[in-house]
Design a protein around this motif. Structure first.
Motif, PDB file in Angstrom:
ATOM      1  N   ASN A 118       0.689  -1.374  -0.067  1.00  0.00           N
ATOM      2  CA  ASN A 118       0.073  -0.047   0.039  1.00  0.00           C
ATOM      3  C   ASN A 118       1.011   1.276   0.051  1.00  0.00           C
ATOM      4  OD1 ASN A 118      -2.386  -1.533   0.017  1.00  0.00           O
ATOM      5  ND2 ASN A 118      -2.619  -1.435   2.365  1.00  0.00           N
ATOM      6  N   ASN A 119       2.087   1.139   0.545  1.00  0.00           N
ATOM      7  CA  ASN A 119       2.980   2.314   0.820  1.00  0.00           C
ATOM      8  C   ASN A 119       3.420   2.522  -0.517  1.00  0.00           C
ATOM      9  OD1 ASN A 119       2.113   2.749   3.487  1.00  0.00           O
ATOM     10  ND2 ASN A 119       4.157   1.935   4.276  1.00  0.00           N
ATOM     11  N   ASP A 120       4.032   1.273  -1.105  1.00  0.00           N
ATOM     12  CA  ASP A 120       4.565   1.538  -2.424  1.00  0.00           C
ATOM     13  C   ASP A 120       3.483   2.208  -3.550  1.00  0.00           C
ATOM     14  OD1 ASP A 120       6.899   0.616  -1.666  1.00  0.00           O
ATOM     15  OD2 ASP A 120       6.684  -1.329  -2.331  1.00  0.00           O
ATOM     16  N   ASP A 121       2.260   1.501  -3.301  1.00  0.00           N
ATOM     17  CA  ASP A 121       1.123   2.103  -4.353  1.00  0.00           C
ATOM     18  C   ASP A 121       0.974   3.716  -4.080  1.00  0.00           C
ATOM     19  OD1 ASP A 121       0.993  -0.368  -5.588  1.00  0.00           O
ATOM     20  OD2 ASP A 121      -0.988  -0.856  -4.253  1.00  0.00           O
ATOM     21  N   ASP A 122       0.828   4.117  -2.896  1.00  0.00           N
ATOM     22  CA  ASP A 122       1.072   5.625  -2.592  1.00  0.00           C
ATOM     23  C   ASP A 122       2.050   6.298  -3.244  1.00  0.00           C
ATOM     24  OD1 ASP A 122      -1.650   4.991  -1.350  1.00  0.00           O
ATOM     25  OD2 ASP A 122      -0.587   5.052   0.777  1.00  0.00           O
ATOM     26  N   ASP A 123       3.091   5.586  -2.700  1.00  0.00           N
ATOM     27  CA  ASP A 123       4.276   6.508  -3.428  1.00  0.00           C
ATOM     28  C   ASP A 123       4.524   6.483  -5.019  1.00  0.00           C
ATOM     29  OD1 ASP A 123       5.392   6.774  -1.149  1.00  0.00           O
ATOM     30  OD2 ASP A 123       6.827   4.952  -0.835  1.00  0.00           O
ATOM     31  N   LEU A 124       4.110   5.327  -5.707  1.00  0.00           N
ATOM     32  CA  LEU A 124       4.032   5.494  -6.956  1.00  0.00           C
ATOM     33  C   LEU A 124       2.976   6.440  -7.625  1.00  0.00           C
ATOM     34  CD1 LEU A 124       4.397   1.559  -8.225  1.00  0.00           C
ATOM     35  CD2 LEU A 124       5.976   3.585  -8.328  1.00  0.00           C
ATOM     36  N   ARG A 125       1.695   6.651  -6.925  1.00  0.00           N
ATOM     37  CA  ARG A 125       0.859   7.709  -7.069  1.00  0.00           C
ATOM     38  C   ARG A 125       1.376   8.775  -7.214  1.00  0.00           C
ATOM     39  NH1 ARG A 125      -3.311   4.129  -5.653  1.00  0.00           N
ATOM     40  NH2 ARG A 125      -3.144   4.480  -3.481  1.00  0.00           N
ATOM     41  N   PHE A 126       1.954   8.995  -6.115  1.00  0.00           N
ATOM     42  CA  PHE A 126       2.558  10.449  -5.883  1.00  0.00           C
ATOM     43  C   PHE A 126       3.549  10.598  -7.044  1.00  0.00           C
ATOM     44  CE2 PHE A 126       6.616  12.349  -4.703  1.00  0.00           C
ATOM     45  CZ  PHE A 126       6.267  13.757  -4.370  1.00  0.00           C
ATOM     46  N   TRP A 127       4.609   9.640  -7.437  1.00  0.00           N
ATOM     47  CA  TRP A 127       5.542   9.933  -8.472  1.00  0.00           C
ATOM     48  C   TRP A 127       4.874   9.981  -9.850  1.00  0.00           C
ATOM     49  CZ3 TRP A 127      10.053  11.594  -7.445  1.00  0.00           C
ATOM     50  CH2 TRP A 127      10.752  11.457  -6.371  1.00  0.00           C
ATOM     51  N   GLU A 128       4.014   9.495  -9.999  1.00  0.00           N
ATOM     52  CA  GLU A 128       3.091   9.418 -11.267  1.00  0.00           C
ATOM     53  C   GLU A 128       2.292  10.967 -11.361  1.00  0.00           C
ATOM     54  OE1 GLU A 128       0.192   6.292 -12.020  1.00  0.00           O
ATOM     55  OE2 GLU A 128       1.767   4.921 -11.704  1.00  0.00           O
ATOM     56  N   GLU A 129       1.790  11.443 -10.354  1.00  0.00           N
ATOM     57  CA  GLU A 129       1.327  12.725 -10.530  1.00  0.00           C
ATOM     58  C   GLU A 129       2.502  13.800 -10.538  1.00  0.00           C
ATOM     59  OE1 GLU A 129      -1.383  13.501  -7.195  1.00  0.00           O
ATOM     60  OE2 GLU A 129      -2.281  11.616  -7.478  1.00  0.00           O
ATOM     61  N   ALA A 130       3.538  13.554  -9.760  1.00  0.00           N
ATOM     62  CA  ALA A 130       4.494  14.841  -9.999  1.00  0.00           C
ATOM     63  C   ALA A 130       5.307  14.497 -11.222  1.00  0.00           C
ATOM     64  CB  ALA A 130       5.659  14.276  -8.843  1.00  0.00           C
ATOM     65  N   PHE A 131       5.522  13.230 -11.882  1.00  0.00           N
ATOM     66  CA  PHE A 131       6.111  13.249 -13.253  1.00  0.00           C
ATOM     67  C   PHE A 131       5.119  13.845 -14.418  1.00  0.00           C
ATOM     68  CE2 PHE A 131       6.258  10.869 -17.184  1.00  0.00           C
ATOM     69  CZ  PHE A 131       7.366  11.013 -17.484  1.00  0.00           C
ATOM     70  N   PHE A 132       3.660  13.389 -14.275  1.00  0.00           N
ATOM     71  CA  PHE A 132       3.061  13.961 -15.462  1.00  0.00           C
ATOM     72  C   PHE A 132       2.821  15.358 -15.340  1.00  0.00           C
ATOM     73  CE2 PHE A 132       1.546   9.486 -15.939  1.00  0.00           C
ATOM     74  CZ  PHE A 132       1.821   9.414 -17.044  1.00  0.00           C
ATOM     75  N   GLY A 133       2.927  15.914 -14.043  1.00  0.00           N
ATOM     76  CA  GLY A 133       2.938  17.478 -13.793  1.00  0.00           C
ATOM     77  C   GLY A 133       4.185  18.080 -14.457  1.00  0.00           C
ATOM     78  N   SER A 134       5.170  17.414 -13.997  1.00  0.00           N
ATOM     79  CA  SER A 134       6.646  17.970 -14.707  1.00  0.00           C
ATOM     80  C   SER A 134       6.512  17.741 -16.093  1.00  0.00           C
ATOM     81  CB  SER A 134       7.713  17.378 -14.066  1.00  0.00           C
ATOM     82  OG  SER A 134       8.989  17.631 -14.489  1.00  0.00           O
ATOM     83  N   LEU A 135       6.225  16.751 -16.666  1.00  0.00           N
ATOM     84  CA  LEU A 135       6.106  16.699 -18.148  1.00  0.00           C
ATOM     85  C   LEU A 135       5.341  17.372 -19.019  1.00  0.00           C
ATOM     86  CD1 LEU A 135       7.196  14.648 -20.661  1.00  0.00           C
ATOM     87  CD2 LEU A 135       5.167  13.333 -20.021  1.00  0.00           C
ATOM     88  N   SER A 136       3.898  17.760 -18.269  1.00  0.00           N
ATOM     89  CA  SER A 136       3.124  18.700 -18.817  1.00  0.00           C
ATOM     90  C   SER A 136       3.858  20.028 -19.024  1.00  0.00           C
ATOM     91  CB  SER A 136       1.882  18.454 -17.992  1.00  0.00           C
ATOM     92  OG  SER A 136       1.030  19.687 -18.578  1.00  0.00           O
TER      93      SER A 136
END
Length: 132
Positions: A9-27
């Motif tokens: 669950n922590n890994d999933d939460d961490d991955l969600r954080f990184w995905e959101e940060a990644f797509f925000g940065s990419l955008s």
């Protein structure tokens, strides 16, 4: 086994954080190019060049994010899954995907991280508490 579910669950939460940060940065990074690029393509070559530029930006951002994930304590396996997912979503070439996964492996080796999530911390705690 409840602790392994907790880690997932922590890994999933961490991955969600990184995905959101990644797509925000990419955008944001791609937004800098879109202001310069025309909204309509005059030729197929212009469109191909713009797509190539986008893939290069994506590649650079993903490589940097993967390295940062490891630097900030993300285990290797979830970082590899993150990279594979982003590569798949964005249809990166197998060569680009392989290079990015290689970056993760190289960074993990440099940072002294193993492929498996570390489980020694609990063992160390028990060893220290039982030692008198």
């Amino acid at each position: 086994s409840s602790s392994s579910n907790n880690n997932n669950n922590n890994d999933d939460d961490d991955l969600r954080f990184w995905e959101e940060a990644f797509f925000g940065s990419l955008s944001k990074a791609l937004g800098m190019f879109s202001r310069v690029s025309a909204t309509r393509w005059h030729t197929d070559l212009e469109q191909a060049e713009a797509l190539d530029r986008q893939k290069k930006v994506l590649f650079g951002q993903l490589g940097a994010f993967a390295h940062n994930m490891l630097e900030f304590g993300m285990p290797v396996d979830p970082t590899l899954k993150f990279v594979q997912k982003i590569c798949s979503i964005n249809e990166l070439t197998p060569e680009d995907s392989t290079m990015l996964l290689g970056i993760v492996h190289a960074a993990a080796k440099t940072l002294g991280k193993s492929e498996q999530p570390p489980q020694r911390s609990n063992e160390k705690l028990t060893t220290t508490t039982t030692t008198t």
